[in-house]
Design a protein around this motif. Sequence first.
Motif, PDB file in Angstrom:
ATOM      1  N   PHE A 284       0.823  -1.212   0.000  1.00 38.32           N
ATOM      2  CA  PHE A 284       0.000   0.000   0.000  1.00 38.32           C
ATOM      3  C   PHE A 284       0.859   1.264   0.000  1.00 38.32           C
ATOM      4  CE2 PHE A 284      -3.351  -2.761   2.068  1.00 38.32           C
ATOM      5  CZ  PHE A 284      -4.268  -2.673   1.033  1.00 38.32           C
ATOM      6  N   LEU A 285       1.930   1.258   0.793  1.00 42.62           N
ATOM      7  CA  LEU A 285       2.738   2.460   0.975  1.00 42.62           C
ATOM      8  C   LEU A 285       3.742   2.674  -0.153  1.00 42.62           C
ATOM      9  CD1 LEU A 285       3.481   2.130   4.794  1.00 42.62           C
ATOM     10  CD2 LEU A 285       1.975   3.818   3.708  1.00 42.62           C
ATOM     11  N   GLY A 286       4.135   1.585  -0.825  1.00 38.67           N
ATOM     12  CA  GLY A 286       5.153   1.700  -1.858  1.00 38.67           C
ATOM     13  C   GLY A 286       6.563   1.663  -1.317  1.00 38.67           C
ATOM     14  N   TYR A 287       6.726   1.351  -0.052  1.00 32.34           N
ATOM     15  CA  TYR A 287       8.053   1.170   0.550  1.00 32.34           C
ATOM     16  C   TYR A 287       7.918   0.214   1.722  1.00 32.34           C
ATOM     17  CZ  TYR A 287       6.542   4.411   4.259  1.00 32.34           C
ATOM     18  OH  TYR A 287       5.860   4.995   5.292  1.00 32.34           O
ATOM     19  N   ARG A 288       9.032  -0.374   2.139  1.00 28.81           N
ATOM     20  CA  ARG A 288       9.016  -1.322   3.246  1.00 28.81           C
ATOM     21  C   ARG A 288       9.423  -0.602   4.526  1.00 28.81           C
ATOM     22  NH1 ARG A 288       8.443  -6.382   1.476  1.00 28.81           N
ATOM     23  NH2 ARG A 288       9.287  -7.363   3.353  1.00 28.81           N
ATOM     24  N   PRO A 289       8.520  -0.533   5.504  1.00 21.25           N
ATOM     25  CA  PRO A 289       8.868   0.140   6.757  1.00 21.25           C
ATOM     26  C   PRO A 289      10.023  -0.567   7.465  1.00 21.25           C
ATOM     27  CG  PRO A 289       6.492  -0.274   6.595  1.00 21.25           C
ATOM     28  CD  PRO A 289       7.149  -1.048   5.498  1.00 21.25           C
ATOM     29  N   GLU A 290      10.771   0.192   8.210  1.00 21.39           N
ATOM     30  CA  GLU A 290      11.830  -0.399   9.021  1.00 21.39           C
ATOM     31  C   GLU A 290      11.207  -1.180  10.183  1.00 21.39           C
ATOM     32  OE1 GLU A 290      14.585   2.495  10.369  1.00 21.39           O
ATOM     33  OE2 GLU A 290      15.059   3.235   8.346  1.00 21.39           O
ATOM     34  N   SER A 291      11.954  -2.163  10.677  1.00 24.98           N
ATOM     35  CA  SER A 291      11.455  -2.991  11.777  1.00 24.98           C
ATOM     36  C   SER A 291      11.829  -2.370  13.119  1.00 24.98           C
ATOM     37  CB  SER A 291      12.016  -4.413  11.673  1.00 24.98           C
ATOM     38  OG  SER A 291      11.413  -5.085  10.590  1.00 24.98           O
ATOM     39  N   THR A 292      11.239  -1.197  13.387  1.00 27.38           N
ATOM     40  CA  THR A 292      11.397  -0.545  14.686  1.00 27.38           C
ATOM     41  C   THR A 292      10.025  -0.097  15.161  1.00 27.38           C
ATOM     42  OG1 THR A 292      11.680   1.689  13.792  1.00 27.38           O
ATOM     43  CG2 THR A 292      13.665   0.319  13.985  1.00 27.38           C
ATOM     44  N   PRO A 293       9.826   0.010  16.467  1.00 24.71           N
ATOM     45  CA  PRO A 293       8.513   0.445  16.975  1.00 24.71           C
ATOM     46  C   PRO A 293       8.082   1.795  16.423  1.00 24.71           C
ATOM     47  CG  PRO A 293       9.802  -0.527  18.749  1.00 24.71           C
ATOM     48  CD  PRO A 293      10.727  -0.418  17.573  1.00 24.71           C
ATOM     49  N   ILE A 294       8.994   2.757  16.334  1.00 20.78           N
ATOM     50  CA  ILE A 294       8.603   4.085  15.854  1.00 20.78           C
ATOM     51  C   ILE A 294       8.265   4.051  14.369  1.00 20.78           C
ATOM     52  CG2 ILE A 294      10.950   4.849  15.336  1.00 20.78           C
ATOM     53  CD1 ILE A 294       8.080   6.962  16.832  1.00 20.78           C
ATOM     54  N   ALA A 295       8.992   3.230  13.597  1.00 17.74           N
ATOM     55  CA  ALA A 295       8.678   3.100  12.173  1.00 17.74           C
ATOM     56  C   ALA A 295       7.317   2.447  11.982  1.00 17.74           C
ATOM     57  CB  ALA A 295       9.762   2.291  11.464  1.00 17.74           C
ATOM     58  N   MET A 296       6.980   1.492  12.838  1.00 17.15           N
ATOM     59  CA  MET A 296       5.656   0.867  12.774  1.00 17.15           C
ATOM     60  C   MET A 296       4.562   1.894  13.024  1.00 17.15           C
ATOM     61  SD  MET A 296       5.580  -2.910  14.446  1.00 17.15           S
ATOM     62  CE  MET A 296       3.844  -2.980  13.980  1.00 17.15           C
ATOM     63  N   GLU A 297       4.760   2.744  14.027  1.00 23.80           N
ATOM     64  CA  GLU A 297       3.761   3.769  14.329  1.00 23.80           C
ATOM     65  C   GLU A 297       3.597   4.727  13.163  1.00 23.80           C
ATOM     66  OE1 GLU A 297       4.414   5.696  18.026  1.00 23.80           O
ATOM     67  OE2 GLU A 297       4.399   3.834  19.196  1.00 23.80           O
ATOM     68  N   HIS A 298       4.715   5.140  12.563  1.00 21.97           N
ATOM     69  CA  HIS A 298       4.643   6.046  11.415  1.00 21.97           C
ATOM     70  C   HIS A 298       3.919   5.382  10.242  1.00 21.97           C
ATOM     71  CE1 HIS A 298       8.354   8.529  12.885  1.00 21.97           C
ATOM     72  NE2 HIS A 298       7.234   8.842  13.527  1.00 21.97           N
TER      73      HIS A 298
END
Length: 273
Positions: free
Chosen positions: A152-166
């Motif tokens: 959906f986003l077009g990029y892979r989020p980083e595997s960190t809690p703050i990246a998940m929230e973003h």
Amino acid sequence: MNAPVTDILVAALSIAGSDSGGAAGIQADLLTFAACGVYGTTAITALTAQNHISVSAVHPTPPAMVRAQIDQVMAYYPVRAIKIGMLHNKSIIEAVAEFLPSALKTPVIVDPVMISSSGAMLLEPAALQVLTQRLLPNVTLVTPNFDEAAAFLGYRPESTPIAMEHAALALARLFGTAVLLKGGHFALDPVIDVLAGPEGVRTRLQSARVHGVHTHGGGCVLSAAITAHLALGAGLVESVERGHAFLQKALSAPSTLKGRKILHLGKLSVGQN
């Protein structure tokens, strides 16, 4: 003519694909609904030939038949919440999207099934834009995992809690509705799930990572349990918390099949939610 079902019954509707192995899709949804004390109804969007480790065939239901199933269920049963899982193609998504305005007062949860745990494509690539634009802005909650969020986003989020929230917040603003970003595919221990709305993060759920259990069907179980609790009258945050707890209970009581531990919802009796 038979008397209609009374409102004493609390029902939920699953619009999803059939899993011949019984661990995911319609079969998992019905078992979860029953374990939570909710009567389950269905509109089957596709037949799949699969087991815990592979998918060999997918046969979509004609869109008119999907809509006919939905209409028959909604006309007769006291459906208090709806779960949408595998939709497979543009035509089926459009058929379901056309129905949604008539269900505006009913909570609708979407588990955007795209790829099976074995890697099989369960959503045609051309259907992603239709799903994003026509369906998701009109539902109560979307429950993507890491790979679905990336699509959906077009990029892979980083595997960190703050990246998940973003990422959860970005998805909620993209769809204009609440998103539960599931953390099972993120490289985090403990596992974190994030519930966000367009206005911000609403809650975070944390659980110890369960090792050694094949989690095929886990996303279906979670979204179905959330749907069941919404049907029973709980609010969104409470339903998410209860659904999360239900999945943890299921993961703690696996069965063994051919040397591997698998989810076995049959072990959970009604009320264990």
